[in-house]
Design a protein around this motif. Structure first.
Motif, PDB file in Angstrom:
ATOM      1  N   GLY A 172       5.283  -2.275 -19.668  1.00 57.90           N
ATOM      2  CA  GLY A 172       6.327  -3.657 -19.825  1.00 57.90           C
ATOM      3  C   GLY A 172       5.926  -3.412 -17.764  1.00 57.90           C
ATOM      4  N   GLU A 173       5.812  -2.453 -17.262  1.00 57.35           N
ATOM      5  CA  GLU A 173       5.169  -2.086 -15.977  1.00 57.35           C
ATOM      6  C   GLU A 173       3.643  -2.760 -15.632  1.00 57.35           C
ATOM      7  OE1 GLU A 173       8.174   2.016 -15.114  1.00 57.35           O
ATOM      8  OE2 GLU A 173       5.662   2.238 -15.325  1.00 57.35           O
ATOM      9  N   VAL A 174       3.316  -2.502 -16.245  1.00 59.90           N
ATOM     10  CA  VAL A 174       1.680  -2.894 -16.218  1.00 59.90           C
ATOM     11  C   VAL A 174       1.530  -4.106 -16.339  1.00 59.90           C
ATOM     12  CG1 VAL A 174      -0.842  -2.510 -17.092  1.00 59.90           C
ATOM     13  CG2 VAL A 174       0.500  -0.394 -17.278  1.00 59.90           C
ATOM     14  N   LEU A 175       2.348  -4.777 -17.743  1.00 60.24           N
ATOM     15  CA  LEU A 175       2.487  -6.434 -17.697  1.00 60.24           C
ATOM     16  C   LEU A 175       3.301  -6.590 -16.827  1.00 60.24           C
ATOM     17  CD1 LEU A 175       2.864  -6.949 -21.588  1.00 60.24           C
ATOM     18  CD2 LEU A 175       0.910  -7.283 -20.505  1.00 60.24           C
ATOM     19  N   GLY A 176       4.214  -6.137 -15.525  1.00 58.57           N
ATOM     20  CA  GLY A 176       4.919  -7.044 -14.814  1.00 58.57           C
ATOM     21  C   GLY A 176       3.447  -6.828 -13.521  1.00 58.57           C
ATOM     22  N   LEU A 177       2.515  -6.060 -13.261  1.00 61.97           N
ATOM     23  CA  LEU A 177       2.252  -6.002 -11.857  1.00 61.97           C
ATOM     24  C   LEU A 177       1.922  -7.276 -11.310  1.00 61.97           C
ATOM     25  CD1 LEU A 177      -0.222  -3.300 -12.004  1.00 61.97           C
ATOM     26  CD2 LEU A 177       1.549  -2.997 -11.130  1.00 61.97           C
ATOM     27  N   VAL A 178       1.999  -7.910 -10.617  1.00 60.60           N
ATOM     28  CA  VAL A 178       1.650  -9.033  -9.837  1.00 60.60           C
ATOM     29  C   VAL A 178       0.480  -8.755  -8.134  1.00 60.60           C
ATOM     30  CG1 VAL A 178       3.690 -10.729 -10.118  1.00 60.60           C
ATOM     31  CG2 VAL A 178       2.903  -9.483  -7.856  1.00 60.60           C
ATOM     32  N   TRP A 179      -0.826  -9.244  -7.916  1.00 64.32           N
ATOM     33  CA  TRP A 179      -1.656  -9.256  -7.417  1.00 64.32           C
ATOM     34  C   TRP A 179      -0.650  -8.344  -5.907  1.00 64.32           C
ATOM     35  CZ3 TRP A 179      -6.085  -7.223  -8.681  1.00 64.32           C
ATOM     36  CH2 TRP A 179      -6.388  -7.817  -9.813  1.00 64.32           C
ATOM     37  N   GLY A 180      -0.148  -9.053  -5.640  1.00 65.16           N
ATOM     38  CA  GLY A 180       1.158  -8.656  -4.231  1.00 65.16           C
ATOM     39  C   GLY A 180       1.521  -7.708  -4.810  1.00 65.16           C
ATOM     40  N   ASP A 181       1.408  -6.597  -5.358  1.00 67.19           N
ATOM     41  CA  ASP A 181       1.574  -5.228  -5.867  1.00 67.19           C
ATOM     42  C   ASP A 181       0.623  -3.831  -5.156  1.00 67.19           C
ATOM     43  OD1 ASP A 181       4.403  -6.208  -6.338  1.00 67.19           O
ATOM     44  OD2 ASP A 181       3.987  -6.718  -8.458  1.00 67.19           O
ATOM     45  N   VAL A 182      -0.416  -4.868  -5.265  1.00 70.47           N
ATOM     46  CA  VAL A 182      -1.514  -3.442  -5.150  1.00 70.47           C
ATOM     47  C   VAL A 182      -1.731  -3.935  -4.236  1.00 70.47           C
ATOM     48  CG1 VAL A 182      -3.603  -3.367  -6.710  1.00 70.47           C
ATOM     49  CG2 VAL A 182      -2.120  -4.192  -8.079  1.00 70.47           C
ATOM     50  N   LYS A 183      -2.470  -2.843  -3.415  1.00 77.35           N
ATOM     51  CA  LYS A 183      -3.083  -2.733  -2.228  1.00 77.35           C
ATOM     52  C   LYS A 183      -4.455  -1.899  -2.137  1.00 77.35           C
ATOM     53  CE  LYS A 183      -2.715  -1.656   2.818  1.00 77.35           C
ATOM     54  NZ  LYS A 183      -2.294  -0.515   3.860  1.00 77.35           N
ATOM     55  N   LEU A 184      -5.673  -3.295  -2.224  1.00 79.79           N
ATOM     56  CA  LEU A 184      -6.937  -1.840  -2.157  1.00 79.79           C
ATOM     57  C   LEU A 184      -7.445  -1.272  -0.644  1.00 79.79           C
ATOM     58  CD1 LEU A 184      -8.743  -4.299  -4.753  1.00 79.79           C
ATOM     59  CD2 LEU A 184      -7.891  -2.579  -5.236  1.00 79.79           C
ATOM     60  N   ARG A 185      -7.501  -0.447  -1.351  1.00 77.19           N
ATOM     61  CA  ARG A 185      -7.611   0.569   0.575  1.00 77.19           C
ATOM     62  C   ARG A 185      -9.252   1.223   0.357  1.00 77.19           C
ATOM     63  NH1 ARG A 185      -3.676   4.535   1.027  1.00 77.19           N
ATOM     64  NH2 ARG A 185      -5.778   6.332   1.280  1.00 77.19           N
ATOM     65  N   GLU A 186      -9.684   1.201   1.758  1.00 75.78           N
ATOM     66  CA  GLU A 186     -11.211   1.483   1.973  1.00 75.78           C
ATOM     67  C   GLU A 186     -11.506   2.629   1.252  1.00 75.78           C
ATOM     68  OE1 GLU A 186     -11.155   1.285   6.428  1.00 75.78           O
ATOM     69  OE2 GLU A 186     -11.510  -1.350   6.222  1.00 75.78           O
ATOM     70  N   ASP A 187     -11.084   3.150   1.182  1.00 76.41           N
ATOM     71  CA  ASP A 187     -11.081   5.154   0.374  1.00 76.41           C
ATOM     72  C   ASP A 187     -11.038   4.751  -1.341  1.00 76.41           C
ATOM     73  OD1 ASP A 187      -9.372   4.739  -0.401  1.00 76.41           O
ATOM     74  OD2 ASP A 187      -8.200   6.689   0.308  1.00 76.41           O
ATOM     75  N   GLU A 188     -11.530   3.262  -1.753  1.00 75.54           N
ATOM     76  CA  GLU A 188     -11.681   3.185  -2.829  1.00 75.54           C
ATOM     77  C   GLU A 188     -10.241   3.617  -3.858  1.00 75.54           C
ATOM     78  OE1 GLU A 188     -15.147   4.813  -4.740  1.00 75.54           O
ATOM     79  OE2 GLU A 188     -16.646   3.794  -3.059  1.00 75.54           O
ATOM     80  N   HIS A 189      -9.521   3.875  -3.357  1.00 75.58           N
ATOM     81  CA  HIS A 189      -8.326   4.291  -4.473  1.00 75.58           C
ATOM     82  C   HIS A 189      -7.216   2.805  -3.740  1.00 75.58           C
ATOM     83  CE1 HIS A 189      -9.270   8.076  -3.723  1.00 75.58           C
ATOM     84  NE2 HIS A 189      -8.274   8.442  -4.486  1.00 75.58           N
ATOM     85  N   ALA A 190      -6.370   2.895  -4.989  1.00 71.93           N
ATOM     86  CA  ALA A 190      -5.331   1.526  -4.839  1.00 71.93           C
ATOM     87  C   ALA A 190      -4.179   1.989  -4.854  1.00 71.93           C
ATOM     88  CB  ALA A 190      -5.487   0.588  -6.085  1.00 71.93           C
ATOM     89  N   GLU A 191      -3.444   1.486  -3.790  1.00 74.99           N
ATOM     90  CA  GLU A 191      -1.967   1.627  -4.187  1.00 74.99           C
ATOM     91  C   GLU A 191      -1.302   0.571  -4.550  1.00 74.99           C
ATOM     92  OE1 GLU A 191      -0.209   1.929  -0.012  1.00 74.99           O
ATOM     93  OE2 GLU A 191      -1.736   3.388   1.093  1.00 74.99           O
ATOM     94  N   VAL A 192      -0.406   1.021  -5.678  1.00 77.49           N
ATOM     95  CA  VAL A 192       0.407   0.193  -6.565  1.00 77.49           C
ATOM     96  C   VAL A 192       1.531   0.354  -6.578  1.00 77.49           C
ATOM     97  CG1 VAL A 192       0.229  -0.475  -9.123  1.00 77.49           C
ATOM     98  CG2 VAL A 192      -1.383   0.084  -7.978  1.00 77.49           C
ATOM     99  N   ARG A 193       2.589  -0.857  -6.149  1.00 77.06           N
ATOM    100  CA  ARG A 193       3.456  -0.830  -6.557  1.00 77.06           C
ATOM    101  C   ARG A 193       4.461  -1.364  -7.415  1.00 77.06           C
ATOM    102  NH1 ARG A 193       7.472  -4.752  -3.764  1.00 77.06           N
ATOM    103  NH2 ARG A 193       5.717  -6.381  -3.899  1.00 77.06           N
ATOM    104  N   ILE A 194       5.353  -0.005  -7.772  1.00 75.39           N
ATOM    105  CA  ILE A 194       5.765  -1.277  -9.794  1.00 75.39           C
ATOM    106  C   ILE A 194       7.807  -1.207  -8.642  1.00 75.39           C
ATOM    107  CG2 ILE A 194       7.100  -0.083 -11.525  1.00 75.39           C
ATOM    108  CD1 ILE A 194       3.760  -0.288 -11.638  1.00 75.39           C
TER     109      ILE A 194
END
Length: 415
Positions: free
Chosen positions: A244-266
């Motif tokens: 349910g946490e994956v299905l609930g993700l919206v793009w505003g929850d995902v911050k793509l960083r320059e170091d190729e990592h992502a900050e994902v807010r649940i």
């Protein structure tokens, strides 16, 4: 609209100084009827006494009045509601708590699932006060005889949900204490509840198939959903999120960083424990989804439907998973079809434990408790402990340890 016909009285006789009555009307003919007003429930008791003899009718009426009075004094409701009405009222109560924020909507849905088993066991039109407390001793056997057979923990959860509803019903004066369920005792096997997750071999099989599955799609929508499902599997297994946490993700929850990592807010609204958290992991998977998705605004769901940015419909989502499992089984007949999407989270946690990560850190990252990790993944932590123990070789002189040598793992670190 059906018009209620008036029943014309022939005779009406006061019993016990007018506390109740016996009467005859045109419809009943010579057969005496009983009538009593129940003040607290604002309803009349009207039943047939099934006799044409006035003296016998009077005697039955007096006994009926005494019995009813005793039940009222004991706190019992004379006009019992049905099991379906009981469940509906309780679920309405839970919905109010959801609105107030004291419980989560997902919890209310789980309770509804358990109460559906209660209704099938009792019968939705059964009057709840007519159900003897001892009947519930058969509930565990009833559930265990269903297909697919539920585990004992699931049966126990159902009993807990039903028991809680009954205690609420007692507070609401819908039932009395004597109606509280009496359960049969059963032993939950020590192995039940231990989560093994998806083994690496099965994980490899399903990813091998899913990553090229979209190439054989029969339509644009089919290709989109097949590709979506593969990326869903990858995210859940890389991050250890709940389904349910994956299905609930919206793009505003995902911050793509320059170091190729992502900050994902649940967000709090999507998680089971009602507590928001921030996780960081590989970002390339999100870049991959953005490359084909038509819906990438901050409010659009990462795993959107084919037609809009709204969340992928659950029925369609699970149907696509079932379809994939069928394809995987055709290619790999030994694939364990009992595993579910949620087992990908188990796969992640088990893998991190085997890698030697702290249960506390894993729990923090996955939004659960270290106690839950220990309870459900203890079989994995046993392996972890053994690995630590075997990584050290001790030298003895008699009973004294004179030296400890640590073996290094492949990565150069002490195992």
């Amino acid at each position: 609209m059906k018009v209620k016909t008036k029943q014309h009285l022939i005779t009406k006789v006061a019993i016990l100084g007018g506390k109740c009555f016996i009467y005859r009307n045109v419809r009943s003919g010579k057969v005496w009827q009983y009538q009593q007003w129940v003040k607290d429930e604002k309803k009349y008791i009207r039943i047939s006494l099934k006799t044409t003899d006035r003296e016998i009718a009077t005697e039955i009426a007096e006994k009926k009045f005494a019995d009813t009075l005793g039940r009222i004094h004991s706190g019992e409701k004379i006009f019992s509601i049905t099991a379906q009405e009981f469940c509906d009222r309780y679920l309405q109560h839970l919905q109010k708590r959801v609105t107030l924020g004291s419980i989560r909507a997902s919890f209310s849905k789980i309770i509804k699932y358990h109460l559906n088993h209660y209704l099938s066991f009792i019968g939705s039109e059964t009057k709840i006060q007519s159900v003897p407390a001892e009947k519930f001793r058969d509930f565990a056997d009833y559930r265990r005889n269903q297909t697919p057979q539920p585990g004992f923990l699931n049966v126990k959860d159902s009993q807990t949900a039903i028991g809680t509803m009954y205690r609420w019903g007692m507070e609401e004066q819908l039932i009395t204490r004597k109606s509280l369920p009496k359960w049969a005792e059963f032993r939950i096997p020590a192995t039940e509840g231990k989560r093994h997750g998806m083994e690496h071999d099965d994980y490899t099989k399903i990813v091998t198939v899913s990553k090229v599955w979209d190439k054989k799609g029969t339509s644009d929508r089919d290709k989109y959903e097949r590709k979506h499902l593969h990326n869903f599997i990858v995210i859940q297994s890389w991050y250890g999120f709940r389904t349910g946490e994956v299905l609930g993700l919206v793009w505003g929850d995902v911050k793509l960083r320059e170091d190729e990592h992502a900050e994902v807010r649940i967000r709090e609204v999507t998680t089971k424990r009602g507590k928001a958290r921030m996780c960081m992991g590989r970002g390339d998977i999100f870049h991959r989804i953005r490359s084909y998705s038509k819906y990438t605004s901050p409010t659009d769901h990462v795993f959107s439907s084919f037609r809009s940015g709204r969340r992928w419909n659950l029925n369609e989502f699970y149907a696509k998973w079932k379809e994939l499992v069928g394809v995987v089984t055709q290619k790999y007949p030994t694939f364990d079809t009992s595993k579910t999407l949620y087992d990908l989270r188990h796969f992640y946690i088990s893998s991190r434990l085997r890698a030697g990560d702290s249960p506390w850190l894993i729990a923090k990252y996955c939004g659960t408790s270290a106690e839950m990790i220990g309870k459900h993944y203890d079989n994995v932590t046993d392996l972890q402990v053994s690995k630590k123990i075997l990584s050290k070789q001790m030298k003895f002189v008699g009973d004294d340890v004179i030296g400890v040598t640590a073996h290094e793992g492949k990565d150069g670190e002490n195992e």
